[in-house]
Design an enzyme around this catalytic site. Structure first.
Site, PDB file in Angstrom:
ATOM      1  N   SER A  39      10.564  -0.049  -9.481  1.00  0.00           N
ATOM      2  CA  SER A  39       9.676   0.536 -10.281  1.00  0.00           C
ATOM      3  C   SER A  39       9.518   1.922 -10.051  1.00  0.00           C
ATOM      4  CB  SER A  39       8.302  -0.151 -10.019  1.00  0.00           C
ATOM      5  OG  SER A  39       7.654   0.156  -8.878  1.00  0.00           O
ATOM      6  N   LYS A 107       2.822   3.069  -6.682  1.00  0.00           N
ATOM      7  CA  LYS A 107       2.981   3.592  -8.118  1.00  0.00           C
ATOM      8  C   LYS A 107       2.406   5.220  -8.012  1.00  0.00           C
ATOM      9  CE  LYS A 107       3.821  -0.727  -9.575  1.00  0.00           C
ATOM     10  NZ  LYS A 107       5.250  -1.150  -9.942  1.00  0.00           N
TER      11      LYS A 107
END
Length: 271
Positions: A39, A107
């Site tokens: 990701s 993230k």
């Protein structure tokens, strides 16, 4: 003073002392973390093993790793033993999944309280709250609800931000989930040109997290912004890294995440 040092030295060399010191470091200082998914490509790679600074945003309520057992009450009711500064826009952040707190994610924070997000087939657009000094007049923008949204404001300084060409990108995943009546964190809206978009307003002391690999990341677009109580820390140093074939990436070992980002940006500008 010498006697105190000698006593500490003997304590540190005992089994109990070693355990106490190691746990103290893990609880309040630094903890190891492994990148399990793609990701955050191409900023963080699958197989990167890194240290996380747990004191970057305050000190999280101490928890025993591996079994995720909290050893102290949440005195402040915000997941932190001691509060600290909040994540800033653009920071890479390690945090707990708000829906499954024993799971950790990493993230990039793309919006803070008061900011607004639009996600369209083109990608991410951010409207910065009045507290922001974002004034990149060269950035691509659009107007929604009489507010200016800027396209991918982080890509200019973070070379890892990209959109992988996939058969089912994140935008169409949102459409499918919404069409099927499944809960998503963003509200479908119509833009001035009639195109479909997804909109969200970030609440105070919450942070909208997205993977740099925009089309291959489960993040705040799907399950919502992350409250401060779930913030753990900031990635610091890669202490080991290997690829799927178990080849060691020597060029990444010992590098800070910030230095790797700077090198990637320099390479991008030179190419």
């Amino acid at each position: 003073m010498r006697n105190i040092f000698v006593k500490f030295f003997h304590f540190a060399n005992s089994w109990i002392g070693t355990i106490v010191i190691v746990l103290g470091v893990i609880f309040f200082g630094i903890q190891a973390f492994v990148i399990p998914s793609g990701s955050m490509l191409n900023t963080l790679l699958i197989g990167d093993n890194l240290f996380v600074k747990k004191f970057s945003y305050g000190i999280p309520t101490p928890t025993i790793p591996w079994i995720e057992l909290q050893i102290l009450p949440d005195f402040n009711k915000n997941g932190h033993l001691f509060e600290g500064k909040r994540p800033e826009r653009g920071d890479i952040v390690v945090f707990r999944d708000p829906n499954a707190p024993k799971i950790h994610f990493v993230k990039r924070n793309v919006a803070i309280g008061g900011d607004e997000i639009l996600y369209t087939k083109e990608g991410l657009w951010v409207h910065f709250s009045s507290a922001s000094n974002y004034k990149d007049t060269s950035a691509k923008s659009l107007t929604f609800n009489n507010k200016t949204f800027y396209y991918e404001p982080y890509a200019k300084h973070h070379a890892g931000v990209h959109y992988t060409d996939t058969s089912l990108d994140a935008f169409h995943q949102l459409i499918i989930l919404q069409h099927n009546g499944e809960k998503i964190a963003m509200e479908p809206v119509r833009l001035s040109n009639g195109a479909l978009g997804f909109h969200a307003i970030v609440k105070e002391d919450e942070y909208f997290m997205m993977g740099d690999n925009r089309n291959n990341s489960s993040d705040s677009r799907f399950w919502g912004a992350v409250p401060y109580r779930y913030i753990v820390g900031k990635p610091w140093l890669i202490y080991f890294s290997w690829d799927d074939a178990f080849n060691i990436r020597w060029e990444r070992i010992g590098k800070s995440v910030e230095s790797l980002e700077k090198q990637a940006l320099k390479t991008k500008m030179e190419s």
